[in-house]
Enzyme design. Structure first.
Site, PDB file in Angstrom:
ATOM      1  N   GLY A  26       0.830  -1.205   0.000  1.00 39.16           N
ATOM      2  CA  GLY A  26       0.000   0.000   0.000  1.00 39.16           C
ATOM      3  C   GLY A  26       0.855   1.241   0.000  1.00 39.16           C
ATOM      4  O   GLY A  26       2.084   1.168  -0.068  1.00 39.16           O
TER       5      GLY A  26
ATOM      6  N   GLY B 237       2.742   1.228   3.474  1.00 39.35           N
ATOM      7  CA  GLY B 237       3.257   0.013   4.079  1.00 39.35           C
ATOM      8  C   GLY B 237       2.826  -1.218   3.314  1.00 39.35           C
ATOM      9  O   GLY B 237       2.292  -1.135   2.217  1.00 39.35           O
TER      10      GLY B 237
ATOM     11  N   VAL C 260       0.780  -4.962   3.207  1.00 39.10           N
ATOM     12  CA  VAL C 260      -0.395  -5.618   3.778  1.00 39.10           C
ATOM     13  C   VAL C 260      -0.181  -7.131   3.777  1.00 39.10           C
ATOM     14  O   VAL C 260       0.232  -7.702   2.774  1.00 39.10           O
ATOM     15  CB  VAL C 260      -1.665  -5.258   2.983  1.00 39.10           C
TER      16      VAL C 260
ATOM     17  N   ASP D   9      -8.008  10.322  -0.674  1.00 42.33           N
ATOM     18  CA  ASP D   9      -7.259   9.370  -1.493  1.00 42.33           C
ATOM     19  C   ASP D   9      -8.191   8.295  -2.036  1.00 42.33           C
ATOM     20  O   ASP D   9      -7.918   7.105  -1.958  1.00 42.33           O
ATOM     21  CB  ASP D   9      -6.116   8.756  -0.681  1.00 42.33           C
TER      22      ASP D   9
END
Ligand SMILES: *[C@@H]1O[C@H](CO)[C@@H](O)[C@H](O)[C@H]1NC(C)=O
Ligand SMILES: *[C@@H]1O[C@H](CO)[C@@H](O)[C@H](O)[C@H]1NC(C)=O
Ligand SMILES: *[C@@H]1O[C@H](CO)[C@@H](O)[C@H](O)[C@H]1NC(C)=O
Ligand SMILES: *[C@@H]1O[C@H](CO)[C@@H](O)[C@H](O)[C@H]1NC(C)=O
Ligand SMILES: *[C@@H]1O[C@H](CO)[C@@H](O)[C@H](O)[C@H]1NC(C)=O
Ligand SMILES: *[C@@H]1O[C@H](CO)[C@@H](O)[C@H](O)[C@H]1NC(C)=O
Ligand SMILES: *[C@@H]1O[C@H](CO)[C@@H](O)[C@H](O)[C@H]1NC(C)=O
Ligand SMILES: *[C@@H]1O[C@H](CO)[C@@H](O)[C@H](O)[C@H]1NC(C)=O
Ligand SMILES: *[C@@H]1O[C@H](CO)[C@@H](O)[C@H](O)[C@H]1NC(C)=O
Length: 610
Positions: free
Chosen positions: A333, A336, A338, A451
């Site tokens: 992502g 970070g 997932v 976003d």
């Protein structure tokens, strides 16, 4: 671990304060006199402990210094303690200071040798007192000298001739009108103990005297007198002080022996200082401890402030265990990686582990705060989080169908089932609109996501969409619709123009509407708006192309469109085009978008060319 030493500036502060404590205590003690309220505890007859808030008065001369509530005066007459309520006198049977209950009985009845006394004290209304009838009380009602020929419940010893008959009824019976006798001279209500009355039930007419001897109970709370409650709150006992001019003035008797005029504030000061000192020490200890743990006051502060709001906090070791040591990577992502994981109860989760280097924790706080405030079918639910120094992770429900991104960009290699079809796309677009509308409307706090893009729309097993990735979300207090932003946020291709160029308009929830519009157009177009390779014309901007070719694109028969799916496609494109208007004011709000989805495409006006 990093900074074990407390900052030098905060260390010397509490030590000088420590020396102040004995000083204050000495100051307080020096006021003490030989007069103390406690010594006034006195006995009268069988009641051995008459003390605050009651006070034993002198029958001959009431004018003397005492502590106790003004209306709680007990007079000792013939070795019998008497409390007066209004004009009626009652004998004190017992005082329970722990339960705050005083037992009283009608002085008249107790003092009477008559085996068949006539009750004279009516129930006293206690509205002006700090006393109330206790829940253990019930009432007896006496009817005297009635001209009624009924025989039940008559008190025969009080008269039995015509026109001179008396009755006694319990509170229960009074509720039934048919029991109430007619033509009576007097009605007297007397409080009695419910339990005692129960044991006399069938012999009440003969043994009512026993019930009256048992008395009743009153409970008391703190004084209703303002001066008095101030005094009590400062740790004193209130009462009256006889001054040298022999007038009584209200005063506060402090535990250290002083007589203050309002409250024991000097003692209060000592206490206050002590409390302050404790506070200083606590803060000091907490601060130095926190420095042992980590240096992220923003995050810890947030967690302290929102203790009840935030979801379950996991240890990093637990995160590691649930993801099977980060064995099953689902994707990468924005902030970070997932991983797929399993909770102890078998529940599947997606664990987003935030990159350690990126950000100062602000995104993390944002995401925890934003999602923990929301609860909607079209928004992912945050099950928990982890915060251990630089290690941060978020635990969500696992979405078996991944993100929308995998489904909307036409891919020749994919089979028919992997493409969602117009109906599903339409449902997803409406679901996302519902989720966004919920965020913008906000029950507690309005949230702008900033976003919205296919990558951040997750799909559950039934392809219901859920908005995720709140890393860039901005929480705005209700009623503030314009948002100030330090830096541009969002993803290229979806970011609203006003977020990049401030001259276009104010940043607001309309910025999400823009991103949503771009996404819906991509869903309708089956391609990225920018690298739209329409018949190899690689530089064509899809929104412009579709605006000019709407009818051609939605024509029945073209790429398998039926009249129904053609309608759906047209509607999606129209809504998308409305949402990506350059001027934020021209874009519909999310609730307007929902209305558009509910109406038919024929009713939709063609938007201006974006
Ligand atoms: C009542 O007051 C008088 C005079 O003030 C005093 O002499 C007497 O001892 C008091 N009696 C009681 C029981 O306090
Ligand atoms: C109650 O007691 C006071 C004296 O303490 C007396 O003056 C008054 O008459 C009494 N009231 C009744 C109703 O007996
Ligand atoms: C009287 O009651 C008070 C308050 O409950 C209690 O502190 C005190 O010890 C009692 N004194 C006697 C002699 O029972
Ligand atoms: C009612 O009866 C009582 C007791 O028998 C008696 O003392 C009283 O005088 C009678 N009163 C009337 C009005 O008859
Ligand atoms: C009231 O008392 C009468 C006579 O005893 C009885 O018939 C009636 O049911 C009672 N009503 C209620 C509501 O208890
Ligand atoms: C006693 O109180 C009751 C109601 O509380 C009232 O109906 C009655 O008249 C009162 N009796 C007297 C003698 O004041
Ligand atoms: C007396 O007790 C009842 C029930 O516990 C309570 O509701 C009421 O406030 C009390 N009254 C006073 C004056 O303390
Ligand atoms: C309570 O209030 C009254 C008037 O509001 C006042 O005269 C009295 O001194 C106060 N103090 C006490 C202890 O009753
Ligand atoms: C209480 O009474 C004493 C003696 O009469 C007097 O010296 C003192 O000032 C009074 N205190 C208050 C607070 O009224």
């Amino acid at each position: 671990m990093l900074d074990a030493k407390p900052p030098p500036s905060s260390l010397p502060l509490p030590i000088p304060l420590l020396f102040l404590v004995p000083l204050f205590s000495i100051a307080a003690v020096s006021f003490a006199s030989d007069y103390a309220c406690q010594e006034l505890s006195t006995s009268c007859g069988s009641v051995t402990n008459i003390t605050y808030p009651f006070w034993l008065a002198n029958d001959t001369d009431e004018l003397f210094t005492h502590c106790g509530y003004q209306d709680f005066k007990v007079i000792c007459r013939d070795n019998t303690p008497i409390l007066s309520l209004a004009t009626d006198n009652y004998t004190v049977i017992h005082i329970d200071y722990d339960r705050r209950i005083i037992s009283l009985a009608d002085a008249d009845i107790l003092g009477s040798a008559d085996t068949c006394p006539r009750v004279r004290h009516n129930l006293t209304s206690l509205t002006d007192y700090s006393l109330a009838y206790a829940p253990s009380d019930t009432y007896l009602t006496f009817f005297f000298n009635c001209n009624d020929d009924r025989t039940e419940y008559t008190v025969s010893c009080l008269g039995h001739a015509g026109g001179n008959i008396s009755f006694v009824l319990t509170d229960e019976m009074i509720k039934n009108n048919s029991f109430i006798p007619d033509n009576c001279e007097a009605v007297i209500v007397a409080p009695v103990l419910r339990d005692l009355l129960k044991s006399l039930e069938y012999e009440l007419a003969n043994r009512y005297k026993e019930a009256l001897h048992g008395g009743f109970e009153l409970n008391w709370s703190a004084s209703t007198n303002d001066t008095c409650s101030h005094c009590e709150r400062s740790g004193g006992w209130c009462g009256l002080n006889m001054t040298s001019s022999r007038t009584l003035v209200s005063a506060c008797f402090c535990s250290d022996g002083r007589i203050a005029s309002h409250n024991c504030s000097i003692a209060g000061l000592t206490l206050g200082c002590f409390a302050l000192l404790c506070l200083f020490l606590c803060v000091y200890i907490l601060r130095s401890r926190k420095h042992h743990e980590k240096n992220e006051p923003g995050v810890e502060g947030f967690l302290l402030r929102h203790g009840s709001l935030v979801p379950k906090r996991y240890k990093y070791s637990e995160i590691k265990r649930m993801t099977n040591s980060f064995g099953n990577k689902l994707g990468q992502g924005g902030y970070g990686t997932v991983f797929k994981g399993t909770l102890k109860d078998g529940h599947l989760v997606a664990v987003k582990v935030l990159s350690e280097t990126k950000g100062n924790g602000e995104e993390f706080i944002n995401e925890v705060a934003s999602i923990s405030r929301t609860s909607h079918v079209n928004i992912v639910s945050l099950l928990g989080f982890c915060l251990e120094g630089p290690k941060r992770a978020l635990v969500y429900d696992f979405m078996p169908n991944g993100s929308l991104e995998q489904f909307i960009y036409a891919d020749k290699s994919k089979t028919e089932t992997q493409n969602l079809g117009w109906e599903k796309l339409y449902e997803i677009a409406v679901g996302v609109a519902r989720g966004l509308e919920y965020l913008h409307r906000g029950c507690n706090t309005r949230i702008v996501h900033f976003d919205i893009k296919p990558h951040n729309i997750l799909l559950d097993q039934d392809f219901h969409p859920k908005i995720s990735d709140f890393g860039l979300a901005k929480i705005c207090p209700p009623k503030v619709s314009v948002i100030s932003m330090a830096a541009a946020r969002g993803t290229f291709g979806y970011i609203a123009p006003e977020v990049v160029t401030r001259s276009i308009g104010a940043v607001s929830s309309k910025s999400d509407v823009y991103s949503y519009g771009m996404m819906v157009l991509e869903m309708a177009g089956g391609r990225k708006n920018f690298d739209a390779g329409v018949e190899n014309a690689s530089e064509i901007y899809f929104p412009h192309w579709i605006y000019d070719n709407l009818n051609k694109y939605c024509e029945v028969g073209i790429s398998g469109l039926t009249s129904e799916t053609g309608e759906v496609a047209r509607k999606m494109i129209m809504v998308g085009l409305w949402c990506i208007q350059l001027n934020p004011a021209d874009r519909p709000s999310m609730s307007k978008v929902l209305e558009m989805w509910e109406g038919s495409s024929g009713k939709l006006e063609m938007p201006p060319r974006p």
